[in-house]
Design an enzyme around this catalytic site. Structure first.
Site, PDB file in Angstrom:
ATOM      1  N   GLU A   1      61.422 107.642  18.181  1.00  0.00           N
ATOM      2  CA  GLU A   1      62.721 107.636  17.528  1.00  0.00           C
ATOM      3  C   GLU A   1      62.705 108.495  16.282  1.00  0.00           C
ATOM      4  OE1 GLU A   1      62.798 103.439  16.942  1.00  0.00           O
ATOM      5  OE2 GLU A   1      61.920 103.670  14.970  1.00  0.00           O
TER       6      GLU A   1
ATOM      7  N   CYS B   1      63.607 111.312   9.295  1.00  0.00           N
ATOM      8  CA  CYS B   1      62.415 110.484   9.385  1.00  0.00           C
ATOM      9  C   CYS B   1      61.875 110.676  10.802  1.00  0.00           C
ATOM     10  CB  CYS B   1      62.793 109.035   9.109  1.00  0.00           C
ATOM     11  SG  CYS B   1      61.406 107.918   9.228  1.00  0.00           S
TER      12      CYS B   1
ATOM     13  N   CYS C   1      51.932 102.878  17.787  1.00  0.00           N
ATOM     14  CA  CYS C   1      50.935 103.089  16.735  1.00  0.00           C
ATOM     15  C   CYS C   1      49.765 102.149  16.981  1.00  0.00           C
ATOM     16  CB  CYS C   1      51.531 102.826  15.352  1.00  0.00           C
ATOM     17  SG  CYS C   1      50.375 103.164  13.999  1.00  0.00           S
TER      18      CYS C   1
ATOM     19  N   CYS D   1      49.857  97.080  12.015  1.00  0.00           N
ATOM     20  CA  CYS D   1      50.316  96.382  10.807  1.00  0.00           C
ATOM     21  C   CYS D   1      51.261  95.243  11.216  1.00  0.00           C
ATOM     22  CB  CYS D   1      50.988  97.350   9.849  1.00  0.00           C
ATOM     23  SG  CYS D   1      49.888  98.719   9.399  1.00  0.00           S
TER      24      CYS D   1
ATOM     25  N   CYS E   1      55.215  95.511  10.932  1.00  0.00           N
ATOM     26  CA  CYS E   1      55.838  96.755  11.388  1.00  0.00           C
ATOM     27  C   CYS E   1      56.165  96.681  12.877  1.00  0.00           C
ATOM     28  CB  CYS E   1      54.869  97.912  11.112  1.00  0.00           C
ATOM     29  SG  CYS E   1      55.360  99.463  11.892  1.00  0.00           S
TER      30      CYS E   1
ATOM     31  N   CYS F   1      60.948 101.370  10.649  1.00  0.00           N
ATOM     32  CA  CYS F   1      59.949 101.963  11.526  1.00  0.00           C
ATOM     33  C   CYS F   1      59.845 101.262  12.887  1.00  0.00           C
ATOM     34  CB  CYS F   1      58.650 101.822  10.741  1.00  0.00           C
ATOM     35  SG  CYS F   1      57.174 102.301  11.522  1.00  0.00           S
TER      36      CYS F   1
HETATM   37  N1  SAH Z   1      52.082 105.032   9.664  1.00  0.00           N
HETATM   38  C1  SAH Z   1      52.533 105.556   8.417  1.00  0.00           C
HETATM   39  C2  SAH Z   1      53.945 106.099   8.463  1.00  0.00           C
HETATM   40  C3  SAH Z   1      54.959 105.353   9.266  1.00  0.00           C
HETATM   41  S1  SAH Z   1      55.462 103.804   8.606  1.00  0.00           S
HETATM   42  C4  SAH Z   1      52.400 104.500   7.331  1.00  0.00           C
HETATM   43  O1  SAH Z   1      52.144 103.342   7.659  1.00  0.00           O
HETATM   44  O2  SAH Z   1      52.521 104.862   6.175  1.00  0.00           O
HETATM   45  C5  SAH Z   1      56.440 104.281   7.188  1.00  0.00           C
HETATM   46  C6  SAH Z   1      56.510 103.209   6.110  1.00  0.00           C
HETATM   47  O3  SAH Z   1      57.319 102.101   6.550  1.00  0.00           O
HETATM   48  C7  SAH Z   1      55.153 102.630   5.733  1.00  0.00           C
HETATM   49  O4  SAH Z   1      55.034 102.511   4.332  1.00  0.00           O
HETATM   50  C8  SAH Z   1      55.210 101.273   6.374  1.00  0.00           C
HETATM   51  O5  SAH Z   1      54.303 100.380   5.784  1.00  0.00           O
HETATM   52  C9  SAH Z   1      56.659 100.908   6.181  1.00  0.00           C
HETATM   53  N2  SAH Z   1      57.135  99.803   7.019  1.00  0.00           N
HETATM   54  C10 SAH Z   1      56.794  99.525   8.284  1.00  0.00           C
HETATM   55  N3  SAH Z   1      57.445  98.422   8.706  1.00  0.00           N
HETATM   56  C11 SAH Z   1      58.213  98.011   7.681  1.00  0.00           C
HETATM   57  C12 SAH Z   1      59.107  96.923   7.507  1.00  0.00           C
HETATM   58  N4  SAH Z   1      59.331  96.054   8.486  1.00  0.00           N
HETATM   59  N5  SAH Z   1      59.726  96.795   6.326  1.00  0.00           N
HETATM   60  C13 SAH Z   1      59.491  97.690   5.307  1.00  0.00           C
HETATM   61  N6  SAH Z   1      58.669  98.733   5.431  1.00  0.00           N
HETATM   62  C14 SAH Z   1      58.020  98.888   6.594  1.00  0.00           C
HETATM   63 FE1  SF4 Z   2      51.457 102.209  12.217  1.00  0.00          FE
HETATM   64 FE2  SF4 Z   2      53.544 100.808  11.381  1.00  0.00          FE
HETATM   65 FE3  SF4 Z   2      51.164 100.451  10.245  1.00  0.00          FE
HETATM   66 FE4  SF4 Z   2      52.517 102.739   9.811  1.00  0.00          FE
HETATM   67  S1  SF4 Z   2      53.129 100.660   9.184  1.00  0.00           S
HETATM   68  S2  SF4 Z   2      50.347 102.492  10.311  1.00  0.00           S
HETATM   69  S3  SF4 Z   2      53.520 102.964  11.809  1.00  0.00           S
HETATM   70  S4  SF4 Z   2      51.676  99.997  12.374  1.00  0.00           S
END
Ligand code: SAH
Ligand code: SF4
Length: 344
Positions: free
Chosen positions: A93, A106, A113, A117, A120, A337
Site C-alpha cells: 500500500e 508514504c 514485514c 512489532c 504494527c 502502517c
Molecule cells: N519498518 C520501518 C518503517 C515502516 S513503519 C520502521 O519500523 O520504522 C513506520 C512507522 O510507523 C514506524 O515508526 C512504526 O513504528 C510506526 N507504526 C507502526 N504501527 C503503528 C501504529 N499502530 N501506531 C503508530 N505508529 C505505528
Molecule cells: Fe516492520 Fe511494522 Fe516493525 Fe516497521 S513497525 S519494522 S513495518 S513490523
C-alpha cells in the site's frame, strides 16, 4: 520467460536493451524522459517514437506491477491510501498526504514485514516478500501521475509504508537513486526520509553512502525490557547497539536524526520513559516525533490521550530534547502502517 519490468531498469540497462534492438541510444533517454518527466502511462502515449518501436516496447517490456485493488480517502480528503496487488498477488500500500504545500508519499519497501512489532498491522501480517527497486519506484510514479492531473507534484517521500527498508537494503537504495536521477524525476535526496526499526549494521552502511536522505529511527521505548516487548528485534539488537550505530551515522553525515515514538497509554508515555529517553539522546542532534498509537486489530494497547501526550512532550522539552506531537492524519482510513492491506 517474463518480460523485463521497465521500473527495474536503470538508464544504462534501458540503453543496452534498445541498442540491442538496433535502436539509437538517444531513444532510451527519450523513453526515460517520457516515463519519469512527462509521466506517460504506457508506450501507446509515446507519440514521439515510431509506431513499430512503441509496439515492440509494449510487447517486450512490462510497464506495471502495481494493480490497484481498493482506495480510501480520509474524511477531509487530504489523505488517500491505495492498496495494490503485485502480479503474484502479494499486497502493498501507498499513502498520499496533502499538507499545506507538501505532497508527501508514504511508500512501501516490502510486502508485509519480518520484524513482527506487536503494535504494527504490517508486523501482525508477517513477511511476504521484498519489493524490487522498480516496485518501490512505481509507487511514486503512480502518484506523480495522479497529482499531475491536478497540476501538483510529489514534494516528499517517506519510506514508512509496509516493510523495513533496511531489511531490503539494495532495492531501497536503488529506488532512491533512480528517483533522484537528474534525467528522471530528479527528486532531491533530502526530500526522502528512511524510517528503520534500527538495524545497526545497515545504519552504518547507510552512513557511508553518498546520499543525503533523512534518517528516522523507531525507538518507541527507552529500556531493553520494554522495547523487546514491543519490538522483538530488540532481542537481537538492543538499544545500546542501535544508539552506537546512530552516533556513527551522525559522526559520518553530520545530520540530525529523528526518533519515532508511538505513544501508548501507561506503557511508554510515563515520566520514567521520558527521562530515560532524554538520557539516551543527550548530546545527539536529534528530534523526537511523538505519534499517538493508531489502534490495530491485533494489539490491545490504547493511544495516549492529549494530556498524557502533552506531559510527555513537556518532560522531553524540559530536558532540552526537541520534539513534536504528530497529528494522526488519515486515522479514519486506517492510514497507519499496513492497516488497509491486513483488513482486506
Ligand atoms: N519498518 C520501518 C518503517 C515502516 S513503519 C520502521 O519500523 O520504522 C513506520 C512507522 O510507523 C514506524 O515508526 C512504526 O513504528 C510506526 N507504526 C507502526 N504501527 C503503528 C501504529 N499502530 N501506531 C503508530 N505508529 C505505528
Ligand atoms: Fe516492520 Fe511494522 Fe516493525 Fe516497521 S513497525 S519494522 S513495518 S513490523
Amino acid at each position: 520467460m517474463t518480460e523485463p519490468y521497465f521500473f527495474d531498469l536503470s538508464l544504462g540497462d534501458l540503453t543496452a536493451l534498445l541498442t540491442g534492438w538496433g535502436e539509437p541510444a538517444y531513444r532510451a533517454r527519450q523513453i526515460w524522459h517520457g516515463v519519469y518527466r512527462s509521466l506517460w502511462p504506457d508506450p501507446a502515449a509515446f507519440t514521439n517514437l515510431p509506431l513499430a518501436l512503441r509496439d515492440r516496447l509494449a510487447e517486450e517490456l512490462e510497464f506495471s506491477h502495481l494493480h490497484p485493488q481498493k482506495e480510501q480517502r480520509s474524511l477531509d480528503g487530504e489523505t488517500l491510501k491505495v492498496l495494490f496487488h503485485l502480479p503474484d498477488g502479494n499486497p502493498l500500500e501507498t499513502v498520499r498526504m496533502r499538507y499545506l504545500k507538501r505532497r508527501t508519499l508514504c511508500v512501501s519497501t516490502q510486502s508485509g514485514c519480518a520484524m513482527g512489532c506487536a503494535f504494527c498491522a504490517t508486523g501482525q501480517m508477517g513477511f511476504r516478500r521484498n519489493l524490487s527497486a522498480g516496485e518501490i519506484v512505481e509507487q511514486v510514479v503512480y502518484f506523480a501521475r495522479r497529482l499531475a492531473a491536478h497540476g501538483e507534484r510529489v514534494t516528499n517521500i517517506v519510506l514508512m509504508g509496509m516493510g523495513e527498508p533496511l531489511h531490503n537494503y539494495d532495492a531501497t537504495l536503488e529506488a532512491v537513486r533512480r528517483l533522484n536521477h537528474p534525467e528522471g524525476m530528479n527528486l532531491g535526496a533530502r526530500r526522502f526520509t528512511l524510517s528503520t526499526v534500527g538495524l545497526p549494521d545497515a545504519i552504518r552502511r547507510l552512513a557511508r553512502e553518498d546520499l543525503q536522505v533523512n534518517l528516522a529511527v523507531s525507538l518507541h521505548a527507552a529500556d531493553d525490557e520494554l522495547r523487546a516487548e514491543m519490538l522483538p528485534i530488540n532481542r537481537r539488537y538492543p538499544i545500546a547497539q542501535v544508539m552506537e550505530a546512530v552516533r556513527d551515522y551522525v559522526a559520518h553525515t553530520h545530520r540530525r536524526v529523528t526518533f519515532e515514538w508511538a505513544l501508548i497509554r501507561e506503557l511508554n508515555d510515563t515520566p520514567e520513559q521520558a527521562e530515560k529517553l532524554a538520557a539516551l539522546l543527550r548530546g545527539l542532534p536529534a528530534h523526537v516525533n511523538l505519534i499517538p498509537l493508531n489502534p490495530t486489530a491485533g494489539y490491545g494497547g490504547q493511544a495516549s490521550d492529549r494530556a498524557r501526550a502533552a506531559a510527555f512532550q513537556q518532560a522531553l522539552e524540559r530536558r532540552g530534547i526537541p520534539c513534536t506531537i504528530r497529528l494522526r492524519r488519515g486515522i479514519d482510513i486506517q492510514a497507519g502502517c499496513g492497516q488497509l492491506a491486513s483488513h482486506h
